[in-house]
Design an enzyme around this catalytic site. Structure first.
Site, PDB file in Angstrom:
ATOM      1  N   GLU A 218      -0.969   7.525  16.112  1.00 12.04           N
ATOM      2  CA  GLU A 218      -1.768   8.744  15.903  1.00 12.04           C
ATOM      3  C   GLU A 218      -2.981   8.432  15.016  1.00 12.04           C
ATOM      4  O   GLU A 218      -4.090   8.920  15.279  1.00 12.04           O
ATOM      5  CB  GLU A 218      -0.910   9.834  15.259  1.00 12.04           C
ATOM      6  CG  GLU A 218       0.227  10.354  16.147  1.00 12.04           C
ATOM      7  CD  GLU A 218       1.390   9.373  16.299  1.00 12.04           C
ATOM      8  OE1 GLU A 218       1.624   8.558  15.370  1.00 12.04           O
ATOM      9  OE2 GLU A 218       2.055   9.397  17.351  1.00 12.04           O
TER      10      GLU A 218
ATOM     11  N   ILE B 263       7.862  -2.406   2.001  1.00 11.51           N
ATOM     12  CA  ILE B 263       6.990  -3.566   1.839  1.00 11.51           C
ATOM     13  C   ILE B 263       7.603  -4.808   2.498  1.00 11.51           C
ATOM     14  O   ILE B 263       8.648  -5.315   2.061  1.00 11.51           O
ATOM     15  CB  ILE B 263       6.675  -3.818   0.339  1.00 11.51           C
ATOM     16  CG1 ILE B 263       6.086  -2.539  -0.278  1.00 11.51           C
ATOM     17  CG2 ILE B 263       5.715  -5.007   0.183  1.00 11.51           C
ATOM     18  CD1 ILE B 263       4.924  -1.895   0.497  1.00 11.51           C
ATOM     19  N   THR B 264       6.931  -5.270   3.536  1.00 13.19           N
ATOM     20  CA  THR B 264       7.374  -6.451   4.272  1.00 13.19           C
ATOM     21  C   THR B 264       7.328  -7.674   3.349  1.00 13.19           C
ATOM     22  O   THR B 264       6.339  -7.866   2.630  1.00 13.19           O
ATOM     23  CB  THR B 264       6.461  -6.677   5.502  1.00 13.19           C
ATOM     24  OG1 THR B 264       6.477  -5.498   6.298  1.00 13.19           O
ATOM     25  CG2 THR B 264       6.932  -7.855   6.342  1.00 13.19           C
TER      26      THR B 264
ATOM     27  N   GLU C  64      -5.429  -7.319  10.882  1.00 11.29           N
ATOM     28  CA  GLU C  64      -3.994  -6.986  10.843  1.00 11.29           C
ATOM     29  C   GLU C  64      -3.580  -6.293  12.144  1.00 11.29           C
ATOM     30  O   GLU C  64      -2.566  -6.630  12.754  1.00 11.29           O
ATOM     31  CB  GLU C  64      -3.710  -6.070   9.640  1.00 11.29           C
ATOM     32  CG  GLU C  64      -2.299  -5.513   9.656  1.00 11.29           C
ATOM     33  CD  GLU C  64      -1.922  -4.730   8.397  1.00 11.29           C
ATOM     34  OE1 GLU C  64      -2.724  -4.693   7.448  1.00 11.29           O
ATOM     35  OE2 GLU C  64      -0.811  -4.163   8.383  1.00 11.29           O
TER      36      GLU C  64
ATOM     37  N   GLY D 228       1.871   7.372   3.113  1.00 11.03           N
ATOM     38  CA  GLY D 228       1.694   6.237   4.019  1.00 11.03           C
ATOM     39  C   GLY D 228       0.332   6.289   4.681  1.00 11.03           C
ATOM     40  O   GLY D 228      -0.609   5.625   4.254  1.00 11.03           O
TER      41      GLY D 228
ATOM     42  N   GLU E  32       3.600   4.128  -0.314  1.00  9.77           N
ATOM     43  CA  GLU E  32       4.451   4.638  -1.403  1.00  9.77           C
ATOM     44  C   GLU E  32       5.477   5.601  -0.823  1.00  9.77           C
ATOM     45  O   GLU E  32       5.304   6.087   0.306  1.00  9.77           O
ATOM     46  CB  GLU E  32       3.573   5.353  -2.435  1.00  9.77           C
ATOM     47  CG  GLU E  32       2.524   4.426  -3.027  1.00  9.77           C
ATOM     48  CD  GLU E  32       1.691   5.076  -4.129  1.00  9.77           C
ATOM     49  OE1 GLU E  32       1.787   6.320  -4.308  1.00  9.77           O
ATOM     50  OE2 GLU E  32       0.973   4.321  -4.800  1.00  9.77           O
TER      51      GLU E  32
ATOM     52  N   MET F  18       0.843  -1.193   0.000  1.00 15.76           N
ATOM     53  CA  MET F  18       0.000   0.000   0.000  1.00 15.76           C
ATOM     54  C   MET F  18       0.881   1.247   0.000  1.00 15.76           C
ATOM     55  O   MET F  18       0.701   2.160  -0.791  1.00 15.76           O
ATOM     56  CB  MET F  18      -0.895   0.030   1.247  1.00 15.76           C
ATOM     57  CG  MET F  18      -1.875  -1.114   1.324  1.00 15.76           C
ATOM     58  SD  MET F  18      -2.779  -1.089   2.892  1.00 15.76           S
ATOM     59  CE  MET F  18      -1.818  -2.209   3.870  1.00 15.76           C
TER      60      MET F  18
ATOM     61  N   ARG G  50      21.422  -9.769  39.404  1.00 16.21           N
ATOM     62  CA  ARG G  50      22.431  -8.695  39.463  1.00 16.21           C
ATOM     63  C   ARG G  50      22.293  -7.928  40.787  1.00 16.21           C
ATOM     64  O   ARG G  50      21.186  -7.611  41.204  1.00 16.21           O
ATOM     65  CB  ARG G  50      22.170  -7.734  38.287  1.00 16.21           C
ATOM     66  CG  ARG G  50      23.044  -6.511  38.267  1.00 16.21           C
ATOM     67  CD  ARG G  50      24.185  -6.671  37.327  1.00 16.21           C
ATOM     68  NE  ARG G  50      24.994  -5.455  37.253  1.00 16.21           N
ATOM     69  CZ  ARG G  50      26.274  -5.465  36.951  1.00 16.21           C
ATOM     70  NH1 ARG G  50      26.885  -6.606  36.695  1.00 16.21           N
ATOM     71  NH2 ARG G  50      26.952  -4.334  36.881  1.00 16.21           N
TER      72      ARG G  50
ATOM     73  N   LEU H   6      16.716  -1.088  33.293  1.00 11.75           N
ATOM     74  CA  LEU H   6      17.030  -1.895  34.476  1.00 11.75           C
ATOM     75  C   LEU H   6      18.165  -2.888  34.213  1.00 11.75           C
ATOM     76  O   LEU H   6      18.721  -3.461  35.140  1.00 11.75           O
ATOM     77  CB  LEU H   6      15.776  -2.623  34.971  1.00 11.75           C
ATOM     78  CG  LEU H   6      14.758  -1.701  35.664  1.00 11.75           C
ATOM     79  CD1 LEU H   6      13.478  -2.462  35.992  1.00 11.75           C
ATOM     80  CD2 LEU H   6      15.337  -1.087  36.935  1.00 11.75           C
TER      81      LEU H   6
END
Ligand SMILES: Cc1cc2nc3c(=O)[nH]c(=O)nc-3n(C[C@H](O)[C@H](O)[C@H](O)COP(=O)(O)OP(=O)(O)OC[C@H]3O[C@@H](n4cnc5c(N)ncnc54)[C@H](O)[C@@H]3O)c2cc1C
Length: 382
Positions: free
Chosen positions: A370, A160-161, A245, A134, A130, A128, A271, A340
């Site tokens: 957002e 693109i994944t 998704e 986005g 470009e 999707m 620790r 930590l």
């Protein structure tokens, strides 16, 4: 609080996923992170183990089981094992791309593509975004001009994944560039189509083993038989599938927060400083108590969203709430966990450092925090 989402079949599936991750992914994860990509064989190995396409009808080689709880198990285990970069492509195939083929493909398209998607021989991606667009998807500029029995596609996509590995790219195009939302369509653009080129495999902050690519289209002649869904209806098709998704990203977000909490707990109890375990300081206790509370509460909201999705009534607003809250929680958890760990937290040999880098994108992809708040705000009438 005890989770009541899963049943015996999901627990058994989780064991299968754990074995697969331990045997097929974990030993090679560092190598794949360095290479910036996983081998295609990972998909066929996953397919052979039933880790792809369980929602595909049995007649097309799948499991005939459209229960999102299985998707959630795979997403949780990949993140819990700290191999998000190597495993995300499998989740993308199941959670994000497959629903388009299941819901929108014609019988002929299903016969052509579903068996390969379920076996892992066909790797899928969805394009999707470009370079110039986005969040504001309706402003996209990739065009598809109809010429007889083909669409002629021109334009470019980015971020693109699975963009390098993909065989089938569900590509959002403008079939009517004079329109915004109503001018968009989905075309499946296939590996090897003349004019379809892959650009760079992008160098990212985290999730290095996940190939994320630029794609370009120059006069690509795509047969009309590769139109997915109805011409001009892509925006609605996308909006209908975004809740799933986003829920998948939320599931991974909570799992990532829980994993950060677990690895930090282990560190602060072993620790010591000033003669006591780091975890004994009130700041550490309060930080981890806060995270433990938030993880539990987020988990139960997400589990309810999964039930709603399975029942067919997960709303876009509920999914948006899950996505932004759980990924922001993941961000807080990896940040506090890293702090930590002290200096060790900044060393990439420590899982918390890699989790920190891997997590940053979850607040961005699938729609930013957002944009999620915009979706929710609009629902409030604002
Ligand atoms: C690793 C990775 C993998 C990805 N995989 C894919 C993929 O497989 N397929 C795909 O299509 N895309 C993919 N994306 C793209 C991703 O979905 C977009 O990056 C995301 O939607 C944001 O779009 P953008 O990057 O253009 O940012 P922009 O839209 O330019 O936004 C920039 C900033 O402005 C804010 N903003 C924008 N509009 C508004 C508004 N109306 N109100 C308030 N703030 C606003 C955003 O929240 C953000 O903070 C991927 C991205 C990454 C980083």
């Amino acid at each position: 609080m005890r989770r009541t989402l899963y049943e015996a079949d999901h627990d058994a599936f989780r064991e299968t996923v754990r074995r697969f991750v331990a045997k097929e992914i974990a030993p090679r994860h560092v190598e794949w992170e360095a290479a910036g990509i996983v081998p295609r064989e990972l998909y066929t190995a996953a397919g052979a183990q039933g880790l792809l396409g369980w929602a595909v009808p049995e007649e097309f080689g799948g499991g005939g089981q459209p229960d999102f709880r299985f998707n959630a198990v795979l997403g949780e285990e990949v993140v819990a094992a700290g191999v998000a970069g190597s495993g995300n492509g499998l989740c993308l195939q199941n959670d994000v791309c497959l629903p388009y083929f299941l819901d929108l493909a014609t019988p002929e398209q299903k016969a052509r593509w579903l068996p390969g998607i379920a076996s892992g021989e066909l790797i899928t991606a969805i394009a999707m975004t470009e370079p110039g667009v986005g969040s504001d998807l309706a402003s996209m500029t990739t065009t598809a001009r109809r010429e007889g029995n083909v669409y002629v596609v021109n334009g470019a996509k980015t971020f693109i994944t699975s963009g390098i590995n993909a065989d089938l790219v569900i590509t959002a195009v403008k079939t009517d560039p004079t329109q915004r939302h109503k001018g968009m369509s989905l075309l499946v653009i296939e590996r090897g189509m003349p004019g379809f080129e892959r650009g760079r495999n992008l160098d990212k902050l985290g999730q290095h083993a996940q190939d994320t690519a630029e794609l370009s289209f120059t006069d690509v002649r795509v047969p009309v038989e590769n139109l997915l869904g109805a011409e001009g209806r892509a925006f609605a098709h996308l909006v209908d599938r975004l809740p799933q998704e986003r829920l998948g990203i939320a599931v991974a977000g909570v799992a990532g927060a829980a994993a950060a909490l677990a690895m930090t707990l282990e560190h602060v109890t072993s620790r010591t400083a000033f003669g006591q375990p780091i975890g004994a300081f009130q700041n550490s206790r309060f930080t981890l108590a806060t995270l433990a509370t938030e993880v539990d509460i987020a988990q139960h909201y997400v589990d309810d969203c999964i039930r709603a999705l399975n029942a067919g009534d997960l709303t876009a607003v509920d999914a948006a709430k899950a996505k932004w809250w759980c990924t922001e929680l993941q961000g807080r958890a990896v940040d506090a966990g890293l702090q930590l760990h002290g200096g060790y937290g900044y060393m990439t040999e420590y899982p918390i450092a890699r989790a920190y880098a891997d997590a940053r994108v979850t607040r961005i992809y699938g729609g930013t925090t957002e944009i999620m708040k915009e979706v929710i705000g609009r629902d409030l009438g604002l």
